[in-house]
Write a protein that holds these residues in place. Structure first.
Motif, PDB file in Angstrom:
ATOM      1  N   PRO A  40       0.832  -1.202   0.000  1.00 42.08           N
ATOM      2  CA  PRO A  40       0.000   0.000   0.000  1.00 42.08           C
ATOM      3  C   PRO A  40       0.867   1.253   0.000  1.00 42.08           C
ATOM      4  O   PRO A  40       2.101   1.173   0.078  1.00 42.08           O
ATOM      5  CB  PRO A  40      -0.792  -0.145   1.298  1.00 42.08           C
ATOM      6  CG  PRO A  40       0.142  -0.894   2.197  1.00 42.08           C
ATOM      7  CD  PRO A  40       0.861  -1.869   1.313  1.00 42.08           C
ATOM      8  N   PHE A 223      -6.118  -7.937   3.836  1.00 46.25           N
ATOM      9  CA  PHE A 223      -4.995  -7.056   3.531  1.00 46.25           C
ATOM     10  C   PHE A 223      -3.753  -7.884   3.193  1.00 46.25           C
ATOM     11  O   PHE A 223      -3.047  -7.619   2.214  1.00 46.25           O
ATOM     12  CB  PHE A 223      -4.734  -6.142   4.723  1.00 46.25           C
ATOM     13  CG  PHE A 223      -3.562  -5.213   4.564  1.00 46.25           C
ATOM     14  CD1 PHE A 223      -3.718  -3.963   3.996  1.00 46.25           C
ATOM     15  CD2 PHE A 223      -2.298  -5.590   4.995  1.00 46.25           C
ATOM     16  CE1 PHE A 223      -2.639  -3.095   3.858  1.00 46.25           C
ATOM     17  CE2 PHE A 223      -1.212  -4.740   4.862  1.00 46.25           C
ATOM     18  CZ  PHE A 223      -1.380  -3.489   4.289  1.00 46.25           C
ATOM     19  N   THR A 227      -1.535  -8.117  -0.376  1.00 41.00           N
ATOM     20  CA  THR A 227      -0.101  -7.854  -0.514  1.00 41.00           C
ATOM     21  C   THR A 227       0.632  -9.009  -1.186  1.00 41.00           C
ATOM     22  O   THR A 227       1.714  -8.820  -1.735  1.00 41.00           O
ATOM     23  CB  THR A 227       0.553  -7.554   0.847  1.00 41.00           C
ATOM     24  OG1 THR A 227       0.435  -8.691   1.706  1.00 41.00           O
ATOM     25  CG2 THR A 227      -0.074  -6.331   1.499  1.00 41.00           C
ATOM     26  N   ALA A 235      -8.688  -5.062  -3.317  1.00 41.74           N
ATOM     27  CA  ALA A 235      -8.316  -3.651  -3.208  1.00 41.74           C
ATOM     28  C   ALA A 235      -9.548  -2.760  -3.210  1.00 41.74           C
ATOM     29  O   ALA A 235      -9.617  -1.767  -2.461  1.00 41.74           O
ATOM     30  CB  ALA A 235      -7.381  -3.268  -4.353  1.00 41.74           C
ATOM     31  N   LEU A 238     -11.327  -2.910   0.223  1.00 44.90           N
ATOM     32  CA  LEU A 238     -10.524  -2.248   1.246  1.00 44.90           C
ATOM     33  C   LEU A 238     -10.630  -0.731   1.105  1.00 44.90           C
ATOM     34  O   LEU A 238     -10.719  -0.001   2.101  1.00 44.90           O
ATOM     35  CB  LEU A 238      -9.065  -2.695   1.141  1.00 44.90           C
ATOM     36  CG  LEU A 238      -8.746  -4.090   1.705  1.00 44.90           C
ATOM     37  CD1 LEU A 238      -7.331  -4.504   1.331  1.00 44.90           C
ATOM     38  CD2 LEU A 238      -8.943  -4.144   3.212  1.00 44.90           C
ATOM     39  N   THR A 239     -10.646  -0.264  -0.145  1.00 46.13           N
ATOM     40  CA  THR A 239     -10.808   1.168  -0.385  1.00 46.13           C
ATOM     41  C   THR A 239     -12.161   1.650   0.124  1.00 46.13           C
ATOM     42  O   THR A 239     -12.278   2.706   0.758  1.00 46.13           O
ATOM     43  CB  THR A 239     -10.658   1.476  -1.881  1.00 46.13           C
ATOM     44  OG1 THR A 239      -9.335   1.117  -2.295  1.00 46.13           O
ATOM     45  CG2 THR A 239     -10.888   2.947  -2.164  1.00 46.13           C
ATOM     46  N   TRP A 290      -3.253   1.936   4.092  1.00 45.01           N
ATOM     47  CA  TRP A 290      -3.969   1.862   2.821  1.00 45.01           C
ATOM     48  C   TRP A 290      -4.184   3.240   2.197  1.00 45.01           C
ATOM     49  O   TRP A 290      -4.121   3.395   0.978  1.00 45.01           O
ATOM     50  CB  TRP A 290      -5.309   1.164   3.018  1.00 45.01           C
ATOM     51  CG  TRP A 290      -5.972   0.756   1.739  1.00 45.01           C
ATOM     52  CD1 TRP A 290      -7.036   1.354   1.127  1.00 45.01           C
ATOM     53  CD2 TRP A 290      -5.588  -0.331   0.899  1.00 45.01           C
ATOM     54  NE1 TRP A 290      -7.349   0.696  -0.036  1.00 45.01           N
ATOM     55  CE2 TRP A 290      -6.475  -0.350  -0.203  1.00 45.01           C
ATOM     56  CE3 TRP A 290      -4.600  -1.306   0.971  1.00 45.01           C
ATOM     57  CZ2 TRP A 290      -6.397  -1.291  -1.226  1.00 45.01           C
ATOM     58  CZ3 TRP A 290      -4.511  -2.247  -0.038  1.00 45.01           C
ATOM     59  CH2 TRP A 290      -5.392  -2.234  -1.121  1.00 45.01           C
ATOM     60  N   THR A 291      -4.427   4.230   3.041  1.00 49.47           N
ATOM     61  CA  THR A 291      -4.795   5.554   2.517  1.00 49.47           C
ATOM     62  C   THR A 291      -3.715   6.614   2.704  1.00 49.47           C
ATOM     63  O   THR A 291      -3.748   7.656   2.046  1.00 49.47           O
ATOM     64  CB  THR A 291      -6.067   6.072   3.217  1.00 49.47           C
ATOM     65  OG1 THR A 291      -5.774   6.336   4.600  1.00 49.47           O
ATOM     66  CG2 THR A 291      -7.194   5.059   3.117  1.00 49.47           C
TER      67      THR A 291
END
Length: 682
Positions: A40, A223, A227, A235, A238-239, A290-291
């Motif tokens: 990420p 997660f 990876t 993805a 998770l977003t 992630w962000t």
């Protein structure tokens, strides 16, 4: 493969991971040895090593062997429910997917398999690894694109099946995440592509299943799966999960609460079931990775700081009987929460790199960890409390109530019987972690050996010879396959004021950085030695028990260890010696609280085999006064105020809390101690 060639195993594991990325037409991310193919925007502070690269030695290995010979290797013999755990012929549907109606094996199986596979790898024990492999194979062989997470017998396109997973607030979906974490650990140790495929099948969904459930257990294994695979569907959700927006997401309000900063006023936040708290707060830290939004991590750490501030027991775990509440001599902590707390702080450490979280891990592990189980690892408690005077006391308000205080083969519900298997292997495998500059970090201490890759994929063995925490010196030998320049980082515990660090006999500065680590980068060669000394001093702390009309109490710690006045157990862990003397209040001497200047430390040789003996190799001798104190077993309490001692103070011997089954670790105080301020909250 020869079990004595961990360096070769590491290289083959890395080659397998890299090969998967190359086969997908992608280049592994970054130059870090343990970076995953897909990462990420923000990197973790520390990269956990695959299970098996850190091996226990010395007293810690003895404890791991006890776990293997006790619960972890033999759970199928403990209760028939563990034979049903994620078994091919145990396919619950409808309302039976709620935990009281038969879904216990899904939670219990997830906990047990997690400990089983990790213990197998850290011991390089093929029988344990194969036992775990056989149990995982049921899901691996049956997963299909229509499965609801790991509930492979359900079809997400069938309305009745989709409705059934809502039972118990999504209990079965939460239990799937426990299995997912176990399977991710198994894949990390085995690199079996079939296991990775099962993980990807579970989490590559365009439905909301991973964002639902009683607790937030699925984001972490999802997660990890991303990876390794870079799966775009994983993805995408998770977003969605970490989209800030108005703070709403499919997890609902029970998760949403922990996305927001807690109110800081004492008592302003309503308490929670502590397993739910740990499962619903900790994964939010992944939102930071992630962000790139630091707020995710800050909020998560703030909630855990609140738990420590409002509910922490001196044994290093929060009150959890089963909800959190004020620290108390007779408040309990569920064994599930000992395991969950150790896990949560390790995960937050890996994301944040803050050494204070590792301090929490050690205190919980060395104190509350051994108190959960008997010395042979074959009976356990559901609840433990700082003071335990008699069996079946106190009468805890939830779960098995007073019966939860007894060491028995199993307790209903079976969650704690399963979860206790996670405690030891989770600690061992995270004693060392990798860093992105291709070094290693010593995060938790104890006797062990790590075999990993450093620098430009140079295999290295670092062997730690120590009896820590029962003494304060850790001798390390560093043996790279060839001379190589790389950093080693060493955590300095917050309680240690004068650490000492030397390499090959030359003293180095041991001042920790802002995250409590000392980094040593040099060319290392075979034969190099590191000596780390973490001097321990006795620490007397005072507080008030808000469960007992603010009764004053005092505790004594030595480094990461909580000390306790032992009440000998005779014959078994549920029978105290009726002649034992334990009615004491901590006294004062020489003008210092608790006789601080008069506390003496006695050390003897470690036993040939470690089983947390009552005859401990470390004892503290302190001043205490005999008092008239007869707590009611049905409602035990500390004395309401400082005690006017009518007899002279005498010396009593304290031992590590983990070596006791009956004990006093939160002491009443005398009026002499009060005059010196010992009854004031610190």
């Amino acid at each position: 493969m020869n079990k004595h060639t961990p360096g070769l195993r590491v290289i083959l594991a890395l080659a397998t991971a890299a090969g998967l990325a190359i086969a997908a037409g992608l280049k592994p991310a970054g130059a870090a040895n343990y970076a995953r193919p897909f990462e990420p925007p923000v990197r973790k502070a520390f990269l956990p090593l695959p299970p098996g690269l850190v091996e226990p030695t010395g007293w810690l290995r003895d404890w791991c062997i006890a776990a293997k010979d006790g619960y972890t290797g033999h759970m199928d013999d403990v209760d028939v429910e563990f034979r049903r755990a994620w078994a091919a012929d145990h396919k619950m549907t409808g309302e039976r997917l709620n935990w009281p109606q038969g879904a216990w094996p899904y939670e219990g199986g997830g906990y047990w398999f997690d400990g089983l596979t990790r213990l197998g790898y850290i011991l390089h024990d093929e029988s344990l690894i194969q036992q775990a492999h056989r149990r995982f194979n049921v899901a691996v062989d049956n997963m299909n694109p229509n499965s609801i997470l790991f509930l492979w017998w359900l079809d997400e396109n069938q309305p009745a099946d989709a409705k059934s997973v809502e039972a118990g607030g999504g209990w079965s979906l939460w239990a799937s995440g426990l299995l997912g974490r176990a399977m991710a650990a198994h894949y990390d140790g085995s690199h079996d592509p079939r296991v990775l495929k099962a993980l990807e099948t579970a989490y590559a969904t365009d439905r909301d299943w991973p964002c639902m459930g009683w607790g937030m257990s699925n984001p972490w294994p999802a997660f990890d799966t991303y990876t390794w695979t870079g799966n775009k569907q994983i993805a995408a959700w998770l977003t969605t999960l970490f989209a800030t927006g108005n703070g709403k997401h499919p997890g609902g309000t029970s998760w949403n609460r922990y996305r927001l900063m807690p109110k800081q006023e004492p008592g302003a936040e309503k308490n929670d079931h502590v397993v739910h708290f740990l499962e619903s707060t900790t994964p939010w830290a992944l939102g930071y990775l992630w962000t790139g939004n630091r707020e995710f991590l800050d909020v998560t750490l703030a909630w855990h700081d609140l738990l420590e501030r409002e509910a922490m027991q001196p044994s290093g775990v929060p009150v959890a009987d089963e909800f959190y509440g004020p620290t108390g001599a007779y408040r309990g902590t569920e064994t599930c929460d000992v395991a969950g707390y150790v896990w949560s702080q390790i995960m937050l450490l890996s994301v944040s790199g803050e050494g204070r979280l590792a301090d929490r891990v050690e205190r919980a592990f060395f104190n509350a960890g051994p108190a959960t189980v008997a010395r042979d690892f074959k009976t356990h408690v559901y609840f433990q409390s700082p003071n335990r005077i008699v069996d079946m006391s106190p009468p805890y308000p939830h779960g098995p109530r007073a019966e939860g205080n007894s060491y028995t083969t199993k307790h209903y519900p079976l969650c704690c019987t399963a979860a206790l298997n996670r405690i030891v292997p989770n600690y061992v495998m995270h004693m060392w972690m990798a860093t992105y500059d291709n070094g290693l970090a010593a995060t938790h201490y104890g006797p062990c050996k790590v075999s990993a890759l450093v620098a430009d994929r140079v295999p290295v063995d670092v062997t730690c010879r120590t009896d820590y925490p029962f003494n304060d010196v850790i001798e390390m030998s560093v043996k790279p396959a060839r001379p190589a320049t790389f950093p080693l980082s060493f955590r300095i515990p917050g309680w240690c004021k004068n650490p000492e660090l030397s390499v090959n006999g030359t003293e180095l500065g041991a001042t920790p950085d802002a995250r409590a680590f000392v980094r040593v980068e040099r060319q290392w060669k075979a034969g190099d030695t590191v000596r780390l000394r973490l001097p321990m001093t006795a620490c007397v702390k005072a507080g008030r028990d808000r469960n007992a009309d603010d009764a004053p109490y005092a505790t004594i710690s030595y480094g990461p260890l909580l000390l306790a006045l032992p009440i000998a157990d005779t014959g078994d862990a549920n029978t105290p010696d009726p002649a034992a003397k334990w009615r004491y209040a901590l006294d004062a001497r020489d003008g210092k609280p608790g006789g601080n200047s008069g506390i003496a430390v006695d050390r003897t040789a470690m036993p040939a085999r470690w089983d947390w003996p009552l005859a401990a190799p470390l004892k503290l001798r302190v001043r205490a006064a005999a008092i008239d104190w007869n707590p009611d077993p049905k409602a035990p309490r500390l004395p309401p105020g400082p005690i006017a001692a009518t007899t002279p103070a005498e010396t009593v011997a304290l031992v590590p809390y983990g070596c006791t089954k009956f004990r006093i670790s939160m002491f009443p105080v005398t009026t002499r101690a009060r005059a010196l301020g010992l009854d004031k909250v610190q």
